[in-house]
Design a protein around this motif. Structure first.
Motif, PDB file in Angstrom:
ATOM      1  N   GLN A  31      68.788  18.680 103.146  1.00  0.00           N
ATOM      2  CA  GLN A  31      68.444  19.395 104.254  1.00  0.00           C
ATOM      3  C   GLN A  31      67.490  18.614 105.273  1.00  0.00           C
ATOM      4  OE1 GLN A  31      69.295  22.734 104.575  1.00  0.00           O
ATOM      5  NE2 GLN A  31      70.097  22.369 102.485  1.00  0.00           N
ATOM      6  N   SER A  32      67.989  18.585 106.699  1.00  0.00           N
ATOM      7  CA  SER A  32      67.408  17.903 107.820  1.00  0.00           C
ATOM      8  C   SER A  32      66.323  18.672 108.250  1.00  0.00           C
ATOM      9  CB  SER A  32      68.488  17.541 108.702  1.00  0.00           C
ATOM     10  OG  SER A  32      69.612  17.040 108.357  1.00  0.00           O
ATOM     11  N   PRO A  99      73.658  20.124 108.188  1.00  0.00           N
ATOM     12  CA  PRO A  99      73.283  18.619 108.372  1.00  0.00           C
ATOM     13  C   PRO A  99      73.673  17.542 107.311  1.00  0.00           C
ATOM     14  CG  PRO A  99      71.656  20.146 109.276  1.00  0.00           C
ATOM     15  CD  PRO A  99      72.612  20.932 108.203  1.00  0.00           C
ATOM     16  N   LEU A 100      74.219  16.376 107.650  1.00  0.00           N
ATOM     17  CA  LEU A 100      74.069  15.470 106.541  1.00  0.00           C
ATOM     18  C   LEU A 100      72.955  14.771 106.007  1.00  0.00           C
ATOM     19  CD1 LEU A 100      77.210  13.446 108.086  1.00  0.00           C
ATOM     20  CD2 LEU A 100      77.115  15.339 106.513  1.00  0.00           C
ATOM     21  N   ARG A 755      76.616   9.478 111.259  1.00  0.00           N
ATOM     22  CA  ARG A 755      75.622  10.504 111.536  1.00  0.00           C
ATOM     23  C   ARG A 755      74.984  10.181 112.920  1.00  0.00           C
ATOM     24  NH1 ARG A 755      70.927   9.152 109.122  1.00  0.00           N
ATOM     25  NH2 ARG A 755      70.237  11.504 109.273  1.00  0.00           N
ATOM     26  N   PHE A 756      74.898   8.859 113.470  1.00  0.00           N
ATOM     27  CA  PHE A 756      74.473   8.403 114.625  1.00  0.00           C
ATOM     28  C   PHE A 756      75.387   9.065 115.644  1.00  0.00           C
ATOM     29  CE2 PHE A 756      75.159   5.548 118.153  1.00  0.00           C
ATOM     30  CZ  PHE A 756      74.447   5.746 118.877  1.00  0.00           C
ATOM     31  N   ILE A 757      76.651   8.884 115.492  1.00  0.00           N
ATOM     32  CA  ILE A 757      77.661   9.671 116.446  1.00  0.00           C
ATOM     33  C   ILE A 757      77.519  10.986 116.847  1.00  0.00           C
ATOM     34  CG2 ILE A 757      80.214   9.590 116.958  1.00  0.00           C
ATOM     35  CD1 ILE A 757      80.522   6.790 115.723  1.00  0.00           C
ATOM     36  N   LEU A 758      77.568  11.803 115.521  1.00  0.00           N
ATOM     37  CA  LEU A 758      77.838  13.148 115.423  1.00  0.00           C
ATOM     38  C   LEU A 758      76.356  13.690 116.230  1.00  0.00           C
ATOM     39  CD1 LEU A 758      78.912  14.027 111.906  1.00  0.00           C
ATOM     40  CD2 LEU A 758      80.136  14.193 114.161  1.00  0.00           C
ATOM     41  N   ASN A 759      75.126  12.757 116.022  1.00  0.00           N
ATOM     42  CA  ASN A 759      73.887  13.147 116.628  1.00  0.00           C
ATOM     43  C   ASN A 759      74.148  13.024 117.847  1.00  0.00           C
ATOM     44  OD1 ASN A 759      71.249  14.295 116.419  1.00  0.00           O
ATOM     45  ND2 ASN A 759      70.402  12.208 116.393  1.00  0.00           N
TER      46      ASN A 759
END
Length: 859
Positions: A31-32, A99-100, A755-759
């Motif tokens: 979980q994020s 969230p990943l 993760r960075f790109i999706l964020n």
């Protein structure tokens, strides 16, 4: 598109929100943490202080490593495992909306997908035919069926990795793809495993049960324990069509085997004869050429053999005198590496031009043990320069001597029995003794008679049964044989003409050599587990003018009885038929696997659509033997080749270049690399194996040296990427776990970049249609040109089946184009006012760079 300069680029960062650009440091979880909550000034100050402390530690670490890189430790540290814990029914689609996790974990990434793929039918050619991009092309391949008794090792994993990459690529192109799974019943190995289990659990030997009861035990074992390989294939992600799974003892295969035997017999290509065969005394069965390991010995070598009470010395040449009849002081000294076969000698042979023996041509010699007279014969096959130039002739126990004896009309004497003891033809003083115990007794007798002339070291090649470890004996047996010369010629011409493509092409030479030296194939095996030979002995009947046994062949006993009635002229109901108790060589049914898997001998839709197939295997004699048998039977039985291509890949060795061997402790289960395993578990696996105490000590020591901390969890993706990254069509592949681990780190870089790109794209990002997109800046054009070039390189790699080109192109694009340049430039442009220590910490947490690159950017 050419590379474009990067100077003065200031493209927007796709809506990157600075407040979400810095990953938080928190325990690994699925979980994020919530974003956007108000942070008090005190919390901000505390957080800034922690970041400054981390930055100081980071810079100190960089400086330390830059001063003494040689001191950096190569030992891996266990990573925290993130599990996919969202409740998901077996076969349901994985939930990817949440969230990943902040850290890459193979178990999280790879969980739950495979059952959904299977349930949706993605691996079936029927599914591919319904897709919009479907072509009219088909691509079909069969997996080389592994033994049901075993488990897959890294060599199998290489085969699976390459095959799966190829079939998935063909699916992407829109082809109808069929990849057939299956396993081999492994007659000798499976029977041995079940016999061992029966003795361990019930104290019962096979012959204490009826054949039917024993076969029930084998089928029971197969259902309980025989599914390990299929589980390994699923763990490896192999996209096989499981609805078409085959087993070489299932009903379809049994029909195909019987049909092939009958057709070959009627075509005059299968016959029964008494000939020398490779015999394993430990197994009490004939074995195939491929199961005979030629072990070179440099000289005197002691070996421990099954059923032998003491170690036996090989690599020695014993000299024995044969007195010349009528001349008390004359003798002919012969050299032999097998004194135990002396009772079976029927002559002594010399080269006709050897001047040392010209005066003895036509004379007779006294046998040194029995005193019987033996002829001194001349034959050009004798090599005068070897030893004394005189050889003893034992037609019943040597293929070369059998040919020589046949040329001179010599009758063979069989002095070694099926169980490895001496027969009654040796006399009471040797009968019943183990052959290697008899060897010592024979040598003692020669010494007493003054006919022993010493021994010396003698380099030799010893035939060893790869299944039992026993020395192979050559014994005359009445067996069934397949004529291979005519079929072999067709197989050789298929490669010469280009009808069958071997890749790499240098294997063509080995292919032609093998077929030019192949003899008739003995297909009889003295086992219970396997396809019982569909041949029947007509008891107390002989064909007219023939004193030999009367054998008939039929698909059923009723069909065989009709044939017998026609041969004997008697009503079939009055005849007594006894079915041959032997079974067919396992290689016979596995050679039919490409045909039976597609429904042969019936004209099935699969046979019409997906035949011929492609094949992938490791190189070496095993490949030539199996593929050669398939090509020979295929062209004979179906009129066409079973394969259009054969792709031969390298053999996987360990990092030291050694062949994988249980006795060396370097055989690795792919699952141990995928999931990770402790050293203690590896050692327990060794102890549960069949190694003798001496081999166990060596293997355990090697494991402790190679894997002192066990094997780290690497994941399926990293293992397959590592295997495909080698030039598999060249020399042998040397693989180390550390190399696979480095590709897990690569997967981690992909994960963090994703993760960075999706964020950066944000939660409300909606992809636009491809036709409406165009580069928003020269930098976008540059990365698209890199992507196009990568796609072309991958296409070329798949077309040439050089998957190392594909992995290199992907690795280079993702790491050096996308991450090192494109994403970094975007980050730099978005972080104009970002404090230096925050930016470095951001890069460190992303794991986009190694320490040297981070140090470079810090300056």
């Amino acid at each position: 598109m050419p590379h474009l300069p990067l100077a003065s680029f200031r493209p927007p960062l796709w809506g990157l929100r600075p407040s979400r650009g810095l990953p938080r440091s928190h325990p690994i979880s699925t979980q994020s943490e919530p974003n956007g909550s108000a942070i008090s000034q005190r919390n901000r100050e505390a957080k800034q202080k922690r970041l400054r402390q981390k930055q100081a530690a980071l810079e100190a670490g960089i400086a330390q490593k830059s001063k003494s890189p040689a001191e950096s430790s190569k030992a891996w540290t266990p990573k925290e495992i993130v599990l996919y814990e969202i409740p998901t029914e077996h076969g349901e689609k994985k939930d990817v909306s949440r969230p990943l996790p902040p850290a890459y974990s193979p178990q999280y990434v790879e969980a739950a997908w495979y059952p959904w793929w299977v349930r949706e039918g993605f691996f079936k050619p029927e599914y591919q035919a319904r897709l919009p991009q479907a072509t009219r092309e088909t691509f079909s391949m069969c997996i080389p069926p592994p033994n049901v008794t075993g488990s897959l090792h890294i060599g199998h994993a290489l085969t699976v990795a390459i095959q799966d990459a190829l079939v998935r690529w063909h699916r992407m192109r829109g082809d109808q793809v069929l990849w057939v799974p299956g396993s081999d019943h492994a007659g000798i190995a499976t029977q041995a495993v079940v016999e061992k289990q029966l003795w361990k659990e019930r104290g019962v030997r096979r012959h204490e049960l009826s054949r039917e009861d024993f076969l029930r035990e084998v089928w029971k074992w197969k259902e309980e324990k025989g599914g390990e390989i299929c589980e390994q294939l699923r763990v490896l992600g192999a996209s096989l069509d499981w609805d078409r799974e085959c087993f070489t003892m299932d009903a379809g295969s049994s029909v195909a085997v019987t049909e092939a035997f009958v057709r070959l017999y009627k075509a005059g290509l299968l016959y029964r004869s008494r000939q020398l065969v490779n015999w394993s005394c430990a197994l009490r069965s004939a074995i195939s050429d491929i199961e005979v390991e030629s072990r070179p010995l440099p000289g005197c070598t002691e070996l421990r053999l099954p059923d032998s009470p003491t170690p036996v010395s090989f690599g020695l040449l014993f000299s024995v005198a044969f007195p010349v009849d009528g001349e008390p002081d004359a003798e002919v000294v012969v050299g032999t590496t097998r004194p135990e076969t002396l009772p079976g000698d029927v002559a002594v042979a010399v080269h006709p031009d050897d001047s040392r023996y010209t005066h003895l041509h036509g004379r007779q010699l006294r046998h040194p043990l029995t005193g019987q007279l033996l002829p001194l014969i001349t034959d050009c096959a004798v090599e005068p320069q070897l030893g004394t130039g005189a050889v003893k002739v034992t037609p019943a126990h040597s293929p070369a001597d059998a040919e020589l004896g046949a040329r001179h009309g010599l009758s063979p004497l069989s002095v070694i029995a099926e169980d490895g003891t001496m027969t009654s033809l040796c006399g009471d003083w040797l009968q019943g003794l183990h052959r290697f115990v008899a060897r010592e007794k024979i040598l003692s007798a020669l010494r007493e008679r003054g006919l022993f002339r010493g021994f010396q070291d003698h380099p030799m090649v010893l035939p060893i049964c790869s299944r039992s470890g026993d020395v192979v004996e050559y014994l005359p047996k009445s067996q069934w044989f397949v004529c291979c010369r005519e079929m072999g010629d067709r197989a050789a011409k298929a490669v010469e003409s280009g009808a069958l493509e071997l890749s790499p092409s240098f294997h063509q030479k080995n292919w032609q050599h093998w077929f030019s030296h192949t003899g008739d194939w003995c297909v009889s095996r003295q086992l219970w587990w396997g396809h019982q030979i569909p041949a029947y002995l007509v008891v107390e009947e002989h064909t007219q003018g023939d004193a030999k046994d009367c054998w008939v062949v039929g698909r059923t006993e009723a069909e065989a009885r009709e044939v017998a009635a026609e041969l004997t002229g008697r009503p079939g109901a009055e005849l007594t038929l006894e079915r041959d108790p032997d079974v067919l060589d396992t290689w016979f049914s596995s050679a039919l696997f490409p045909f039976s898997a597609l429904g042969w001998p019936q004209e099935t839709p699969d046979l019409a659509r997906f035949y011929p197939l492609s094949l992938l295997e490791t190189g070496g004699d095993l490949l030539l033997f199996w593929v050669g048998r398939m090509v020979m039977l295929g062209t004979q039985l179906t009129g066409q080749l079973p394969f259009s291509k054969v792709l031969l890949h390298s053999m996987v060795r360990d990092r030291q270049g050694r062949k994988m061997s249980k006795s060396l402790g370097n055989v690795l289960d792919p699952r141990d690399i995928i999931n990770g395993v402790e050293l203690q578990v590896l050692q327990e696996k060794l102890r549960d194996g069949n190694l003798d105490p001496a081999e166990l000590v060596i293997a355990a020591s090697a494991q402790r040296k190679d894997f002192p901390h066990g094997i780290p969890e690497c994941g399926t993706d990293a293992l397959r990427f590592a295997l495909c990254s080698h030039g598999a069509l060249g020399g042998d592949l040397h693989l180390s776990v550390s190399e696979v681990l480095s590709f897990r780190h690569f997967c981690n870089k992909i994960w963090n970049a994703l993760r960075f790109i999706l964020n950066a794209l944000g939660e409300k990002f909606i992809p636009q249609p491809a036709e409406e997109l165009s580069p928003a800046s020269p930098m976008d054009a540059w990365i698209l040109s890199c992507l196009a070039r990568t796609a072309r390189d991958c296409e070329r790699g798949f077309l040439t089946r050089e998957l190392a080109l594909v992995t290199h192109a992907l690795h280079h694009f993702w790491l050096h184009n996308l991450c090192d340049v494109y994403l970094v430039m975007l980050i730099l442009m978005a972080q104009d006012h970002c404090p230096r220590f925050l930016f470095l910490n951001f890069l460190k947490n992303l794991s986009l760079f190694d320490e040297k690159k981070t140090q470079c950017f810090s300056s």
